[in-house]
Design a protein around this motif. Structure first.
Motif, PDB file in Angstrom:
ATOM      1  N   GLY A 359       0.954  -1.230  -0.060  1.00 13.71           N
ATOM      2  CA  GLY A 359      -0.049   0.072   0.085  1.00 13.71           C
ATOM      3  C   GLY A 359       0.990   1.127  -0.156  1.00 13.71           C
ATOM      4  N   VAL A 360       1.996   1.105  -0.637  1.00 12.81           N
ATOM      5  CA  VAL A 360       2.818   2.478  -0.947  1.00 12.81           C
ATOM      6  C   VAL A 360       2.538   3.210  -1.931  1.00 12.81           C
ATOM      7  N   PRO A 361       2.135   4.537  -1.914  1.00  8.17           N
ATOM      8  CA  PRO A 361       1.861   5.168  -3.021  1.00  8.17           C
ATOM      9  C   PRO A 361       2.940   5.376  -4.010  1.00  8.17           C
ATOM     10  N   MET A 362       2.989   5.491  -5.188  1.00  9.15           N
ATOM     11  CA  MET A 362       3.791   5.566  -6.264  1.00  9.15           C
ATOM     12  C   MET A 362       3.916   7.019  -6.945  1.00  9.15           C
ATOM     13  N   LEU A 363       5.211   7.151  -7.315  1.00  8.47           N
ATOM     14  CA  LEU A 363       5.033   8.474  -8.483  1.00  8.47           C
ATOM     15  C   LEU A 363       5.845   7.618  -9.627  1.00  8.47           C
ATOM     16  N   ALA A 364       5.262   7.492 -10.723  1.00  7.98           N
ATOM     17  CA  ALA A 364       5.515   6.821 -11.823  1.00  7.98           C
ATOM     18  C   ALA A 364       6.040   7.468 -12.896  1.00  7.98           C
ATOM     19  N   TRP A 365       7.527   7.206 -13.144  1.00 12.02           N
ATOM     20  CA  TRP A 365       8.241   7.776 -14.097  1.00 12.02           C
ATOM     21  C   TRP A 365       8.595   6.801 -15.118  1.00 12.02           C
ATOM     22  N   GLY A 382      -5.566   3.552  -8.716  1.00 18.08           N
ATOM     23  CA  GLY A 382      -5.312   4.598  -7.447  1.00 18.08           C
ATOM     24  C   GLY A 382      -3.994   4.335  -6.588  1.00 18.08           C
ATOM     25  N   LEU A 383      -3.166   3.702  -7.030  1.00 21.01           N
ATOM     26  CA  LEU A 383      -2.102   3.345  -6.339  1.00 21.01           C
ATOM     27  C   LEU A 383      -0.660   4.638  -6.516  1.00 21.01           C
ATOM     28  N   GLY A 384      -0.974   5.368  -7.328  1.00 22.51           N
ATOM     29  CA  GLY A 384       0.013   6.407  -7.620  1.00 22.51           C
ATOM     30  C   GLY A 384      -0.322   7.466  -8.797  1.00 22.51           C
ATOM     31  N   LEU A 385       0.590   8.193  -9.030  1.00 19.82           N
ATOM     32  CA  LEU A 385       0.647   9.562  -9.835  1.00 19.82           C
ATOM     33  C   LEU A 385       1.367   9.156 -11.044  1.00 19.82           C
ATOM     34  N   TRP A 386       0.883   9.437 -12.101  1.00 14.23           N
ATOM     35  CA  TRP A 386       1.639   9.298 -13.447  1.00 14.23           C
ATOM     36  C   TRP A 386       1.689  10.782 -14.263  1.00 14.23           C
ATOM     37  N   PRO A 387       2.885  11.366 -14.368  1.00 16.09           N
ATOM     38  CA  PRO A 387       2.944  12.903 -15.153  1.00 16.09           C
ATOM     39  C   PRO A 387       3.323  12.079 -16.543  1.00 16.09           C
ATOM     40  N   LYS A 388       2.231  11.990 -17.323  1.00 14.48           N
ATOM     41  CA  LYS A 388       2.425  11.393 -18.708  1.00 14.48           C
ATOM     42  C   LYS A 388       3.602  12.173 -19.654  1.00 14.48           C
ATOM     43  N   HIS A 389       3.491  13.571 -19.374  1.00 14.65           N
ATOM     44  CA  HIS A 389       3.971  14.200 -20.365  1.00 14.65           C
ATOM     45  C   HIS A 389       5.629  14.412 -20.242  1.00 14.65           C
ATOM     46  N   TRP A 390       6.117  13.600 -19.163  1.00 23.77           N
ATOM     47  CA  TRP A 390       7.616  13.332 -18.841  1.00 23.77           C
ATOM     48  C   TRP A 390       8.200  12.542 -20.017  1.00 23.77           C
ATOM     49  N   GLY A 391       7.406  11.745 -20.727  1.00 22.90           N
ATOM     50  CA  GLY A 391       7.864  10.976 -21.686  1.00 22.90           C
ATOM     51  C   GLY A 391       8.537   9.697 -21.520  1.00 22.90           C
ATOM     52  N   TRP A 392       9.314   9.300 -22.528  1.00 26.69           N
ATOM     53  CA  TRP A 392      10.249   8.233 -22.500  1.00 26.69           C
ATOM     54  C   TRP A 392      11.426   8.460 -22.101  1.00 26.69           C
ATOM     55  N   LEU A 393      12.374   7.723 -21.448  1.00 24.12           N
ATOM     56  CA  LEU A 393      13.764   8.173 -21.125  1.00 24.12           C
ATOM     57  C   LEU A 393      14.459   8.815 -22.229  1.00 24.12           C
ATOM     58  N   GLY A 394      14.945   9.984 -21.941  1.00 25.70           N
ATOM     59  CA  GLY A 394      15.818  10.589 -23.262  1.00 25.70           C
ATOM     60  C   GLY A 394      15.109  11.490 -24.016  1.00 25.70           C
ATOM     61  N   GLU A 395      13.787  11.440 -23.845  1.00 24.79           N
ATOM     62  CA  GLU A 395      12.873  11.983 -24.860  1.00 24.79           C
ATOM     63  C   GLU A 395      12.982  13.587 -24.899  1.00 24.79           C
ATOM     64  N   ARG A 396      12.922  13.865 -23.347  1.00 22.23           N
ATOM     65  CA  ARG A 396      13.215  15.204 -23.006  1.00 22.23           C
ATOM     66  C   ARG A 396      13.876  15.298 -21.438  1.00 22.23           C
ATOM     67  N   LEU A 397      14.394  16.309 -21.336  1.00 19.51           N
ATOM     68  CA  LEU A 397      15.209  16.653 -19.885  1.00 19.51           C
ATOM     69  C   LEU A 397      14.207  16.873 -18.904  1.00 19.51           C
ATOM     70  N   VAL A 398      13.446  16.232 -18.145  1.00 17.52           N
ATOM     71  CA  VAL A 398      12.762  16.486 -17.071  1.00 17.52           C
ATOM     72  C   VAL A 398      13.239  17.461 -16.132  1.00 17.52           C
ATOM     73  N   LYS A 422      -5.778   1.468   0.351  1.00 18.28           N
ATOM     74  CA  LYS A 422      -6.902   0.615  -0.034  1.00 18.28           C
ATOM     75  C   LYS A 422      -6.476  -0.596  -0.933  1.00 18.28           C
ATOM     76  N   VAL A 423      -5.232  -0.452  -1.729  1.00 19.92           N
ATOM     77  CA  VAL A 423      -4.831  -1.298  -2.649  1.00 19.92           C
ATOM     78  C   VAL A 423      -4.283  -2.064  -2.014  1.00 19.92           C
ATOM     79  N   GLY A 424      -3.461  -1.831  -1.051  1.00 18.97           N
ATOM     80  CA  GLY A 424      -2.623  -2.715  -0.070  1.00 18.97           C
ATOM     81  C   GLY A 424      -3.483  -3.829   0.658  1.00 18.97           C
ATOM     82  N   GLU A 425      -4.708  -3.326   1.022  1.00 23.05           N
ATOM     83  CA  GLU A 425      -5.805  -4.181   1.681  1.00 23.05           C
ATOM     84  C   GLU A 425      -6.227  -5.052   0.706  1.00 23.05           C
TER      85      GLU A 425
END
Length: 452
Positions: A359-365, A382-398, A422-425
């Protein structure tokens, strides 16, 4: 007669760890288990974990599978090992027939599934074949159809019968090129899907309900074997050096630390590493950062000062709230520690399941491969956040300001923390008596016993 099963993991920790965990689960249900270990391993982490695992599980048999070395222009050592395993498949029947009692089933991960094409024609073998899926059900639902698709980047969404639609931007770029070596090998592997008895997967029903139900509906575009979700895979005991948690972590307050790790194969540029470090410092959140600069740990020679710069490194060292480590860590133990309040991750599937289980919240890159699909699952569940606009690795400098903003949100969003809990439960409930994963594993064991 005793039920005897064999497992053949491929290369990389992301493939090895699910196999070891599944092997331990089978052994705990009174199955005799043999693991075919492809030699030599690519990374030191794989070699160390195999030695550690067999020391802790002497009842599980190890049988080294010496693959034929492969020479290729491809510079990915893990991909070369995938290829070498498949091209060495003719060496497997003598190994399998030498085992006693006879093996009733062989579990191969997706990267080695093409072996089934050869083994299924071997008259000396009378065994069932299963795929051990090392990614999300969501990504498997796409790639299982790949041999029958012509992907085009011009459309926005891809719709397959009975499955939720796929965003084309989430599909790994190599899959759009039918001549790409990775794509051709993946298609070759997936053609074997029709010959296997089932697809065992480290996921659970409540985490990916739509996709799991669709895969087992019988209404997909192609005929698929039974999809068998038995996750999250359980933690196993191991004998390993340097297993103690960093003293710094043990001393931190509850839910106060961001654990930062981008897997065993992800190598960022120095510029991106520095932006990441700056962002974490600016967030003023405590962090434990596992830093990697090369794909293979055997050649990790760059020092922290060279990677981070002396100024950034001194600022991290001068803060009581940050720690950077280079060596392999026991991620399950770190995520289980009360001080961990969030996980900044590449969304490799093992990492996703380990976070979901606790049940640990994630920041997805999401950086490459299946990870945008996995991040999509994380966000929807509902496990985490995902900033889609960061793109693939190397696509842009975040930039550091973007990283600061999202780390702060990860650690201070109480609604997100509640949803992750809740996901952990739900993950725990899947393994209770009568839970979805507990029942499916029971069905697999019973099927294996009938084969004896």
């Amino acid at each position: 007669m005793e039920t005897h099963v064999a497992l053949l993991p491929s290369a990389g920790m992301g493939h090895l760890m699910p196999s070891l965990r599944f092997a331990a689960m089978l052994a705990s249900h009174n199955c005799k288990v043999t693991i075919l270990t492809a030699q030599p391993t690519v990374s030191a982490a794989e070699s160390n974990h195999l030695n550690s695992f067999f020391s802790a599980h002497p009842h599980i048999q190890r049988l080294d599978f010496h693959v034929i070395p492969l020479r290729s222009s491809n510079d990915d050592p893990f991909f070369l090992q995938f290829e070498a395993i498949v091209l060495s498949v003719h060496l497997l029947p003598p190994l399998l027939t030498s085992l006693s009692p006879p093996v009733s089933a062989l579990f191969l991960d997706t990267a080695a599934a093409a072996c089934v094409d050869h083994l299924a024609d071997e008259t000396s073998l009378s065994i069932s074949y299963y795929i051990l899926n090392t990614t999300s059900a969501r990504f498997f639902s796409l790639i299982s159809h790949l041999p029958h698709l012509t992907l085009e980047g011009s459309c926005k969404n891809l719709q397959l019968p009975s499955l939720p639609s796929f965003s084309v931007s989430n599909i790994p770029p190599p899959l759009f090129n039918p001549e790409n070596l990775f794509t051709t090998r993946l298609i070759s592997n997936l053609r074997a899907v029709s010959k296997v008895k089932g697809v065992v997967s480290n996921t659970f029903h409540r985490f990916e309900p739509e996709t799991i139900e669709a895969l087992n509906s019988g209404r997909t575009m192609i005929t698929l074997p039974q999809f068998l979700p038995i996750g999250p895979f359980k933690y196993y005991e191991s004998v390993c050096e340097n297993t103690s948690l960093p003293k710094w972590l043990v001393e931190q307050p509850a839910k106060s630390v961001v654990y930062v790790s981008f897997g065993s194969r992800t190598a960022m540029s120095k510029d991106q590493i520095k932006e990441l470090g700056e962002g974490m410092l600016k967030s003023k959140q405590r962090f434990l950062w596992v830093l990697k600069s090369v794909k293979v740990d055997r050649v990790e020679e760059t020092g922290l000062e060279e990677l981070l710069g002396s100024s950034l490194l001194e600022r991290i060292k001068g803060k009581t709230h940050g720690m950077v480590v280079r060596e392999w860590v026991k991620q399950e133990e770190i995520l289980s520690h009360p001080a961990i309040g969030g996980f900044f991750s590449h969304c490799g599937w093992n990492s996703v399941m380990e976070a979901a289980q606790r049940g640990v919240p994630m920041l997805a890159w999401a950086l490459h491969g299946d990870q945008r699909f996995n991040a999509e699952v994380v966000e929807k569940a509902g496990l985490g956040l995902w900033p889609k606009h960061w793109g693939w690795l190397g696509e842009r400098l975040v930039k550091s300001e973007e990283i600061e903003e999202k780390i702060t949100q990860l650690m201070e969003d109480h609604k997100l923390r509640s949803m992750a809990q809740k996901v952990g439960e739900e993950a725990t409930e899947a393994w209770e008596i009568g839970g979805t994963s507990e029942k499916v594993l029971g069905q697999i064991i019973e099927t294996l016993k009938l084969k004896v």
